[in-house]
Design a protein around this motif. Sequence first.
Motif, PDB file in Angstrom:
ATOM      1  N   VAL A  40      -7.899  35.078   3.483  1.00 30.63           N
ATOM      2  CA  VAL A  40      -9.039  34.947   4.382  1.00 30.63           C
ATOM      3  C   VAL A  40     -10.054  34.020   3.733  1.00 30.63           C
ATOM      4  N   LEU A  42     -13.891  32.545   4.381  1.00 23.31           N
ATOM      5  CA  LEU A  42     -15.122  32.613   5.159  1.00 23.31           C
ATOM      6  C   LEU A  42     -16.034  31.495   4.700  1.00 23.31           C
ATOM      7  N   SER A  53     -19.058  29.618   0.683  1.00 21.49           N
ATOM      8  CA  SER A  53     -17.702  30.004   1.017  1.00 21.49           C
ATOM      9  C   SER A  53     -17.235  31.110   0.085  1.00 21.49           C
ATOM     10  N   ARG A  55     -13.291  33.480  -0.492  1.00 24.00           N
ATOM     11  CA  ARG A  55     -11.938  33.751  -0.020  1.00 24.00           C
ATOM     12  C   ARG A  55     -11.433  35.039  -0.638  1.00 24.00           C
ATOM     13  N   LEU A  65     -11.150  39.275  -4.289  1.00 25.39           N
ATOM     14  CA  LEU A  65     -12.125  38.322  -3.782  1.00 25.39           C
ATOM     15  C   LEU A  65     -12.331  37.241  -4.819  1.00 25.39           C
ATOM     16  N   GLU A  86     -19.180  40.531   4.267  1.00 22.32           N
ATOM     17  CA  GLU A  86     -18.362  40.064   5.392  1.00 22.32           C
ATOM     18  C   GLU A  86     -16.898  39.918   4.986  1.00 22.32           C
ATOM     19  N   ILE A  87     -16.634  39.437   3.782  1.00 23.27           N
ATOM     20  CA  ILE A  87     -15.244  39.330   3.351  1.00 23.27           C
ATOM     21  C   ILE A  87     -14.657  40.725   3.143  1.00 23.27           C
ATOM     22  N   ALA A  90     -13.212  42.035   6.273  1.00 23.57           N
ATOM     23  CA  ALA A  90     -11.957  41.391   6.679  1.00 23.57           C
ATOM     24  C   ALA A  90     -10.732  42.170   6.211  1.00 23.57           C
ATOM     25  N   PRO A 148     -14.590  40.513  10.855  1.00 23.94           N
ATOM     26  CA  PRO A 148     -15.636  39.726  10.215  1.00 23.94           C
ATOM     27  C   PRO A 148     -16.355  38.832  11.220  1.00 23.94           C
TER      28      PRO A 148
END
Length: 153
Positions: A40, A42, A53, A55, A65, A86-87, A90, A148
Amino acid sequence: MQQTLEELEHDFEHVPVNAPSLLPADRDLAAAPAAPARIVFLKAVINGKIIGSIRGYQLGDTAYLSRMIVHPYFRRRGVGRRLLPEIEKAFPTARRFEANTGHQSKRNHYQLTQLGYRQFKTEPLTPTITLVYFEKLRPAGTSGSRPPILVSS
């Protein structure tokens, strides 16, 4: 952090494998869970420009993460503080989150600690750089089942 466009495109196209660098040192590769379904990515966007950003991917019950970045002009304005939760959302089935950063990144240490992460391990990367690992456990009975949202202004 430096990454070529080709390396970034590779990250988009390939899921991580169960490589030793992705698993805690005390884990056996043979006992590792199957590869994750997706990575993912973001991004935080202002006026059409990416200003931040992060991921992540999930292996088993742990979401890993990585590579949280914020444009220097937008640091200390809450961008990272918004990206990290937010991640986490996800990965609604993750019970544990893991992140790492260099030992000299005091701002990252502070931010992770403020968001509920605790340091659990250090590991030398080079003779002058030590990686510091942080983890956060999701409280029992809760999940990040909400999808998310796009973080932008």
